[in-house]
Design a protein around this motif. Structure first.
Motif, PDB file in Angstrom:
ATOM      1  N   VAL A   1      -5.285   5.719  -0.146  1.00  0.00           N
ATOM      2  CA  VAL A   1      -4.968   4.277  -0.536  1.00  0.00           C
ATOM      3  C   VAL A   1      -5.920   3.537   0.226  1.00  0.00           C
TER       4      VAL A   1
ATOM      5  N   GLN B   1      -0.220   9.593  -3.889  1.00  0.00           N
ATOM      6  CA  GLN B   1      -1.558   9.694  -3.306  1.00  0.00           C
ATOM      7  C   GLN B   1      -1.151   9.737  -1.768  1.00  0.00           C
TER       8      GLN B   1
ATOM      9  N   MET C   1       0.834  -1.152  -0.105  1.00  0.00           N
ATOM     10  CA  MET C   1      -0.034   0.038   0.007  1.00  0.00           C
ATOM     11  C   MET C   1       0.946   1.388  -0.034  1.00  0.00           C
TER      12      MET C   1
ATOM     13  N   THR D   1       1.861   6.543  -7.095  1.00  0.00           N
ATOM     14  CA  THR D   1       0.795   6.983  -7.601  1.00  0.00           C
ATOM     15  C   THR D   1       0.576   8.682  -6.950  1.00  0.00           C
TER      16      THR D   1
ATOM     17  N   TYR E   1       2.281   1.681  -3.264  1.00  0.00           N
ATOM     18  CA  TYR E   1       1.408   2.401  -4.383  1.00  0.00           C
ATOM     19  C   TYR E   1       1.190   3.673  -3.966  1.00  0.00           C
ATOM     20  N   ALA E   2       1.004   4.149  -2.886  1.00  0.00           N
ATOM     21  CA  ALA E   2       0.628   5.496  -2.515  1.00  0.00           C
ATOM     22  C   ALA E   2       1.782   6.359  -3.023  1.00  0.00           C
TER      23      ALA E   2
ATOM     24  N   LEU F   1      -2.531  -3.457  -6.294  1.00  0.00           N
ATOM     25  CA  LEU F   1      -1.240  -2.982  -5.524  1.00  0.00           C
ATOM     26  C   LEU F   1       0.115  -3.379  -5.956  1.00  0.00           C
TER      27      LEU F   1
ATOM     28  N   ILE G   1      -9.653  -0.036  -5.088  1.00  0.00           N
ATOM     29  CA  ILE G   1      -8.381  -0.671  -5.558  1.00  0.00           C
ATOM     30  C   ILE G   1      -8.360  -2.360  -5.346  1.00  0.00           C
TER      31      ILE G   1
END
Length: 241
Positions: free
Chosen positions: A223, A218, A209, A216, A212-213, A237, A232
């Motif tokens: 997330v 974010q 996570m 992207t 991914y954050a 992920l 998601i």
């Protein structure tokens, strides 16, 4: 890369939070991870005081460290509690001393295989807002230089939370920390959901996570919310940029 260059990178990384809308949770997790790396600990956890001056577990490098932090806070026992109340460093605490001073915390720490622990305050000009805890599987002794380095990492992270620009703008630190706490609750829920959906451990779920954050751009909270509501998917992920 030399240790000096790595230290420079880490201090820049932590200082980079001094911008609008920086991610508090990411800062706290970064502090834990870099402290483990630079101080040769096996795990780290971090607690902060919320707006009611109640200590809350906010970040950890492993699930075991998170459980130990929760145990200390819920049982009001352990070097981190003494560190928070006094604002003094509690370094090089081996399990013999832990057993004498905090018997219940000693049992919990030993069960996870740790033989020494250290607690460093997050403080600025006498104001203590939290504690960084380091756990070591062996009887690890921090040198004076190591303690100073660990404290410097804590200090720069504290400045990231208490910097003067926030005070001048009239923002309230307690509200910022409470927002981070609310995000932490969502993050724990998302970790459990991702762990179950993907059949992986909660530590790996968090790592996915967070990665991914970052890729992207974010916030972790966004997330986490997306994982919880299913927008998601579990396999998304793992996809590369």
């Amino acid at each position: 890369m030399s240790r000096e260059l790595r230290l420079a990178e880490v201090f820049v990384e932590l200082a980079d939070t001094l911008v609008d809308d920086f991610d508090v949770l990411d800062l706290l997790h970064t502090l834990c991870e870099r402290s483990v790396e630079l101080l040769r600990a096996d795990a780290a956890g971090l607690i902060l005081a919320d707006q009611h001056d109640v200590l809350q577990v906010m970040a950890s490098t492993t699930e075991e460290a998170r459980v130990l932090e929760l145990f200390a806070v819920q049982n009001e026992e352990g070097p981190c509690l003494d560190c928070y109340s006094t604002g003094e460093q509690m370094a090089n605490i081996n399990l013999d001393e832990v057993q004498q001073r905090w018997p219940r915390f000693h049992i919990a720490t030993a069960e996870f295989g740790y033989r020494s622990t250290h607690a460093l305050p997050l403080r600025l000009r006498g104001q203590v807002i939290g504690v960084l805890n380091l756990f070591c599987a062996e009887h690890a002794v921090l040198s004076d230089a190591d303690v100073k380095l660990g404290q410097a990492l804590c200090d720069i992270a504290t400045v990231g939370l208490l910097h003067e620009r926030v005070v001048r703008q009239g923002e309230v630190l307690a509200e910022q920390l409470q927002g981070a706490l609310n995000s932490r609750v969502l993050l724990e829920q998302a970790k459990g959901i991702q762990s179950e959906r993907a059949g992986i451990g909660v530590d790996e779920a968090f790592t996915l996570m967070r990665a991914y954050a970052r890729r992207t751009n974010q916030p972790l909270r966004t997330v986490a919310e997306a994982v919880i509501d299913g927008s998601i998917a579990a396999d998304e992920l793992k996809r590369p940029r």
